[in-house]
Write an enzyme that holds these catalytic residues in place. Structure first.
Site, PDB file in Angstrom:
ATOM      1  N   TYR A 153       0.847  -1.201   0.000  1.00 16.99           N
ATOM      2  CA  TYR A 153       0.000   0.000   0.000  1.00 16.99           C
ATOM      3  C   TYR A 153       0.879   1.247   0.000  1.00 16.99           C
ATOM      4  CZ  TYR A 153      -3.186   3.587   1.844  1.00 16.99           C
ATOM      5  OH  TYR A 153      -3.911   4.741   2.039  1.00 16.99           O
ATOM      6  N   SER A 156       2.477   1.937  -3.272  1.00 11.39           N
ATOM      7  CA  SER A 156       1.532   2.471  -4.267  1.00 11.39           C
ATOM      8  C   SER A 156       1.245   3.945  -3.991  1.00 11.39           C
ATOM      9  CB  SER A 156       0.229   1.653  -4.285  1.00 11.39           C
ATOM     10  OG  SER A 156      -0.566   1.921  -3.135  1.00 11.39           O
TER      11      SER A 156
HETATM   12  N1  LIG Z   1      -8.671   6.341   5.872  1.00 17.19           N
HETATM   13  C1  LIG Z   1      -7.387   6.575   6.059  1.00 17.19           C
HETATM   14  O1  LIG Z   1      -6.871   6.486   7.190  1.00 17.19           O
HETATM   15  C2  LIG Z   1      -6.517   6.971   4.911  1.00 17.19           C
HETATM   16  C3  LIG Z   1      -5.192   7.331   5.187  1.00 17.19           C
HETATM   17  C4  LIG Z   1      -4.368   7.700   4.140  1.00 17.19           C
HETATM   18  C5  LIG Z   1      -4.851   7.706   2.850  1.00 17.19           C
HETATM   19  N2  LIG Z   1      -6.154   7.339   2.615  1.00 17.19           N
HETATM   20  C6  LIG Z   1      -6.607   7.359   1.230  1.00 17.19           C
HETATM   21  O2  LIG Z   1      -7.781   8.143   1.123  1.00 17.19           O
HETATM   22  C7  LIG Z   1      -8.554   7.665   0.034  1.00 17.19           C
HETATM   23  C8  LIG Z   1      -9.991   7.469   0.494  1.00 17.19           C
HETATM   24  O3  LIG Z   1      -9.984   6.497   1.496  1.00 17.19           O
HETATM   25  P1  LIG Z   1     -11.164   6.308   2.563  1.00 17.19           P
HETATM   26  O4  LIG Z   1     -10.512   6.111   3.854  1.00 17.19           O
HETATM   27  O5  LIG Z   1     -12.174   7.367   2.368  1.00 17.19           O
HETATM   28  O6  LIG Z   1     -11.693   4.871   2.101  1.00 17.19           O
HETATM   29  P2  LIG Z   1     -13.147   4.335   1.717  1.00 17.19           P
HETATM   30  O7  LIG Z   1     -12.973   2.871   1.560  1.00 17.19           O
HETATM   31  O8  LIG Z   1     -14.154   4.862   2.672  1.00 17.19           O
HETATM   32  O9  LIG Z   1     -13.407   5.010   0.290  1.00 17.19           O
HETATM   33  C9  LIG Z   1     -12.691   4.627  -0.862  1.00 17.19           C
HETATM   34  C10 LIG Z   1     -13.628   4.732  -2.052  1.00 17.19           C
HETATM   35  O10 LIG Z   1     -12.893   4.375  -3.220  1.00 17.19           O
HETATM   36  C11 LIG Z   1     -13.743   3.569  -4.020  1.00 17.19           C
HETATM   37  N3  LIG Z   1     -12.961   2.706  -4.905  1.00 17.19           N
HETATM   38  C12 LIG Z   1     -12.063   1.751  -4.539  1.00 17.19           C
HETATM   39  N4  LIG Z   1     -11.599   1.126  -5.630  1.00 17.19           N
HETATM   40  C13 LIG Z   1     -12.232   1.687  -6.698  1.00 17.19           C
HETATM   41  C14 LIG Z   1     -12.173   1.460  -8.100  1.00 17.19           C
HETATM   42  N5  LIG Z   1     -11.387   0.499  -8.621  1.00 17.19           N
HETATM   43  N6  LIG Z   1     -12.937   2.221  -8.907  1.00 17.19           N
HETATM   44  C15 LIG Z   1     -13.762   3.169  -8.390  1.00 17.19           C
HETATM   45  N7  LIG Z   1     -13.858   3.428  -7.080  1.00 17.19           N
HETATM   46  C16 LIG Z   1     -13.094   2.693  -6.243  1.00 17.19           C
HETATM   47  C17 LIG Z   1     -14.546   2.741  -3.014  1.00 17.19           C
HETATM   48  O11 LIG Z   1     -15.720   2.173  -3.598  1.00 17.19           O
HETATM   49  C18 LIG Z   1     -14.823   3.763  -1.943  1.00 17.19           C
HETATM   50  O12 LIG Z   1     -16.035   4.456  -2.176  1.00 17.19           O
HETATM   51  C19 LIG Z   1      -7.886   6.388  -0.458  1.00 17.19           C
HETATM   52  O13 LIG Z   1      -7.090   6.701  -1.583  1.00 17.19           O
HETATM   53  C20 LIG Z   1      -7.009   5.990   0.717  1.00 17.19           C
HETATM   54  O14 LIG Z   1      -5.914   5.226   0.335  1.00 17.19           O
HETATM   55  C21 LIG Z   1      -6.995   6.979   3.606  1.00 17.19           C
END
Ligand SMILES: NC(=O)c1ccc[n+]([C@@H]2O[C@H](COP(=O)([O-])OP(=O)(O)OC[C@H]3O[C@@H](n4cnc5c(N)ncnc54)[C@H](O)[C@@H]3O)[C@@H](O)[C@H]2O)c1
Length: 247
Positions: A153, A156
């Site tokens: 992760y 990426s």
């Molecule tokens: N939550 C955390 O602690 C955190 C920390 C650092 C980075 N992030 C990043 O923030 C972003 C949002 O994460 P989140 O925590 O809101 O997660 P989440 O799982 O609540 O939301 C992610 C969304 O991305 C969509 N998604 C995933 N794969 C997809 C695809 N192939 N095509 C279309 N949509 C797709 C999912 O359906 C979901 O709605 C991500 O990129 C995650 O890596 C999150």
């Protein structure tokens, strides 16, 4: 505040967590949001949560499907009359201790997190207005700091960060800003799915924010700032929003 009065915004990952909160925030600030996700039911819940003065339309699409991304960006441009702001939030997470790391994990993480982001950038850039266009790509604090069991992760997201910084330099002459936003821990379904099991998570005690996890709305505030005219001199710099967890 109404920083996005009728601004056309293309947003991925809008069906949950940070993406949903960002859609709600941008619509509240007047943006016209074209919200994309593979989760159609989640998109409907985002629409229900959004309250004007802006507006929101949705399209179900998988960010890893090149043809679908091409068609989605075309549809956004037609629907909104252009795109001024692109926000790439869609992403996935996997816990991958090194001993059990698979090629499938690596490929899937890079496919969604990097390739999906890169495809939306490639397709949207020709439409972004010079001098006003903005791209915000959600990376992660894991891109630049050690987070045990997240090597694939983190790699990426490191790729998303490097991609974004390079794009910022490449597009600077056109006045198009590119800002990678790196959250720490945010309370969303993505983090709720991470459970230590029998892994030793004690290291995380050292890199936890004293402020606790962020809310999705706190990240949406930072993303909205990065995308707004308030950040008009911000480009090519990572905006780390981690509650001081790595200070
Ligand atoms: N939550 C955390 O602690 C955190 C920390 C650092 C980075 N992030 C990043 O923030 C972003 C949002 O994460 P989140 O925590 O809101 O997660 P989440 O799982 O609540 O939301 C992610 C969304 O991305 C969509 N998604 C995933 N794969 C997809 C695809 N192939 N095509 C279309 N949509 C797709 C999912 O359906 C979901 O709605 C991500 O990129 C995650 O890596 C999150």
């Amino acid at each position: 505040m109404n920083r996005f009065d009728a601004t056309p915004v293309l947003l991925t990952g809008a069906a949950s967590g940070i993406g949903r909160a960002t859609a709600v925030r941008l619509v509240a600030e007047g943006a016209h949001v074209f919200a994309v996700d593979r989760d159609q039911d989640g998109l409907a819940r985002t629409v229900a949560a959004a309250d004007g003065p802006g507006r929101i339309v949705t399209r179900a699409a998988d960010v890893t499907d090149e043809e679908s991304v091409v068609a989605t960006v075309r549809s956004a441009v037609e629907s909104l009359g252009g795109v001024q702001v692109l926000v790439n939030v869609a992403g996935i997470h996997r816990t991958t201790p090194i001993e059990s790391l698979t090629v499938a994990d690596l490929r899937q993480l890079f496919d969604v997190n990097l390739v999906g982001t890169a495809l939306f950038c490639r397709e949207a850039v020709p439409h972004l207005p010079h001098g006003r266009g903005v791209i915000v790509n959600v990376a992660s604090s894991a891109a630049a700091h050690g987070n045990p069991y997240m090597s694939a992760y983190a790699a990426s997201k490191g790729a998303v960060l490097a991609f974004s910084l390079t794009l910022a330099a490449e597009l600077a002459g056109r006045g198009i800003r590119v800002v990678p936003v790196s959250p720490g821990t945010v309370a969303t379904p993505l983090t709720r799915a991470v459970t230590p099991g029998d892994l030793d998570f004690s290291y995380y005690g050292r890199i936890r924010s004293l402020m606790g996890p962020a809310t999705p709305e706190q990240l949406a505030g930072a993303i909205a700032f990065a995308a707004s005219p308030d950040a008009s001199y911000l480009t090519g710099a990572e905006l780390r929003v981690d509650g001081g967890s790595h200070t």
